[in-house]
Write a protein that holds these residues in place. Structure first.
Motif, short mmCIF file in Angstrom:
data_model
loop_
_atom_site.label_atom_id
_atom_site.label_comp_id
_atom_site.label_asym_id
_atom_site.label_seq_id
_atom_site.Cartn_x
_atom_site.Cartn_y
_atom_site.Cartn_z
N ALA A 112 -32.77 7.61 -16.11
CA ALA A 112 -33.30 7.59 -14.75
C ALA A 112 -32.21 7.59 -13.69
CB ALA A 112 -34.20 6.37 -14.56
N LEU A 113 -30.96 7.83 -14.09
CA LEU A 113 -29.83 7.82 -13.16
C LEU A 113 -29.12 9.17 -13.15
CD1 LEU A 113 -28.33 4.34 -14.08
CD2 LEU A 113 -29.70 4.88 -12.06
N VAL A 114 -28.62 9.53 -11.98
CA VAL A 114 -27.86 10.77 -11.81
C VAL A 114 -26.55 10.43 -11.12
CG1 VAL A 114 -27.80 13.02 -10.68
CG2 VAL A 114 -29.90 12.23 -11.75
N LYS A 115 -25.45 11.01 -11.60
CA LYS A 115 -24.13 10.74 -11.04
C LYS A 115 -23.87 11.58 -9.79
CE LYS A 115 -21.69 11.34 -14.87
NZ LYS A 115 -20.52 11.31 -15.78
N ALA A 116 -23.09 11.01 -8.88
CA ALA A 116 -22.73 11.70 -7.65
C ALA A 116 -21.63 12.73 -7.91
CB ALA A 116 -22.23 10.69 -6.61
N PRO A 117 -21.61 13.82 -7.14
CA PRO A 117 -20.46 14.72 -7.20
C PRO A 117 -19.25 14.07 -6.56
CG PRO A 117 -21.95 15.39 -5.45
CD PRO A 117 -22.62 14.26 -6.17
N ALA A 118 -18.08 14.56 -6.87
CA ALA A 118 -16.86 14.00 -6.32
C ALA A 118 -16.86 14.09 -4.79
CB ALA A 118 -15.64 14.72 -6.89
#
Length: 336
Positions: free
Chosen positions: A124-130
């Motif tokens: 249920a989590l998505v990582k941020a782009p740099a």
């Protein structure tokens, strides 16, 4: 940890409480929230206008971002220190929601993000782009993904397309930024000449003051030459006839809000004449959110943040949301 809780309907009932800090179990992730953003849905839930079915006390707000503080056994999608955002529908991973993928949403059936810590299943989590900050990432899970689903998933907007955007709020401003980055032309509606000028700075090709031009659908159709390819429909029943007047044959009307009315009373003739595609947009799935964030990172996009509030000022952010008159998103900063 500190958390805002709603024990009964009404913004005056919001209470800043102390709760135990949760621990992640197997496959789970502990997120230390740094920012949250507010959406009209949040205000409607708190006021009791969205649904009467709320399990009190509720931690409100669907959209937030923070760093991974700890992970449970077997977690592989994220690592401690990653900047992440929970998805709006934690169980809607991809494709059409034909089962119970949309049964649970943040800030309603599941606890929201207006708290210092939260535990989530890793899927249920998505990582941020740099390069994206927590405050910026917190603007995307609902408003950003709704705009992306409308333009990319449903309307297939591409370079040279024409997009009509109603208003300058969170979804509308995200749609304008995405349309510009996709190489599309855009027409923005507002009653404020000041906000229309800002929309042009953000890339709007044309603007219309709808108070000065009540029949803006015809004008938008003419501006696009052949009618617009896609409409981001914020008003609902009260503005849908004008949106249908604005689109080209086979164009797309993406119904997102109902600020100008929820009860639809429309003859089918305009639908048939325009061969119209009408889409009801309810955010989107995780795969679309990941595609959105990859696009944001590739294009170096930054959401427009109108105002920021301290954690203790959360009720003020919600009241300002109801009052309107701003452009972009309202963000609440949580203590580090």
């Amino acid at each position: 940890m500190r958390a805002w809780q709603l024990p009964a309907f009404g913004i005056d009932h919001l209470t800043l409480s102390g709760l135990p800090t949760p621990d992640p179990g197997p496959g789970e992730v502990l997120v230390h929230f740094a920012a949250a953003s507010v959406n009209p849905r949040d205000s409607q839930i708190i006021a009791g206008h969205f649904t009467p079915n709320v399990d009190f006390p509720l931690v409100p707000l669907s959209d937030g971002a923070g760093t991974v503080a700890a992970v449970g056994k077997g977690v592989s999608r994220v690592a401690v220190g990653d900047l992440v955002a929970p998805t709006f529908f934690p169980n809607w991973l991809d494709g059409e929601a034909l089962g119970e993928e949309r049964k649970i949403s943040g800030g309603l059936e599941a606890p929201g993000v207006l708290r210092e810590y939260g535990v989530y299943p890793e899927h249920a989590l998505v990582k941020a782009p740099a390069g994206l900050s927590a405050a910026e990432l917190a603007c995307f899970p609902c408003a950003g993904l709704t705009a992306w689903t409308a333009l990319v998933e449903k309307s297939r907007v591409s370079p040279g397309s024409w997009v009509l955007v109603q208003g300058t709020g969170g979804v509308a401003t995200a749609a304008l930024q995405f349309a510009t980055a996709l190489g599309a032309n855009s027409i923005v509606l507002s009653s404020s000449d000041e906000r229309l000028a800002r929309a042009r700075e953000l890339g709007a090709t044309e603007t219309i003051n709808y108070r000065e031009t009540p029949d803006w659908g015809e004008q938008a159709y003419a501006m696009a030459g052949h009618g617009v390819d896609a409409v981001v429909e914020i008003g609902g029943a009260g503005t849908l006839p004008q949106s249908l007047a604005a689109i080209r044959h086979g164009g797309h009307v993406n119904v997102i809000g109902y600020m100008a009315g929820a009860a639809l009373d429309l003859t089918v003739f305009p639908l048939i004449i325009r061969n119209a595609n009408i889409h009801g947009i309810g955010t989107g799935h995780r795969a679309a959110f990941e595609a959105l964030l990859a696009f944001v990172g590739e294009k170096g996009l930054r959401p427009v943040i109108a105002r920021r509030y301290a954690f203790d000022e959360a009720p003020s952010a919600l009241r300002d949301l109801d009052a309107g008159g701003f452009q972009g998103k309202l963000v609440i900063d949580l203590p580090g």
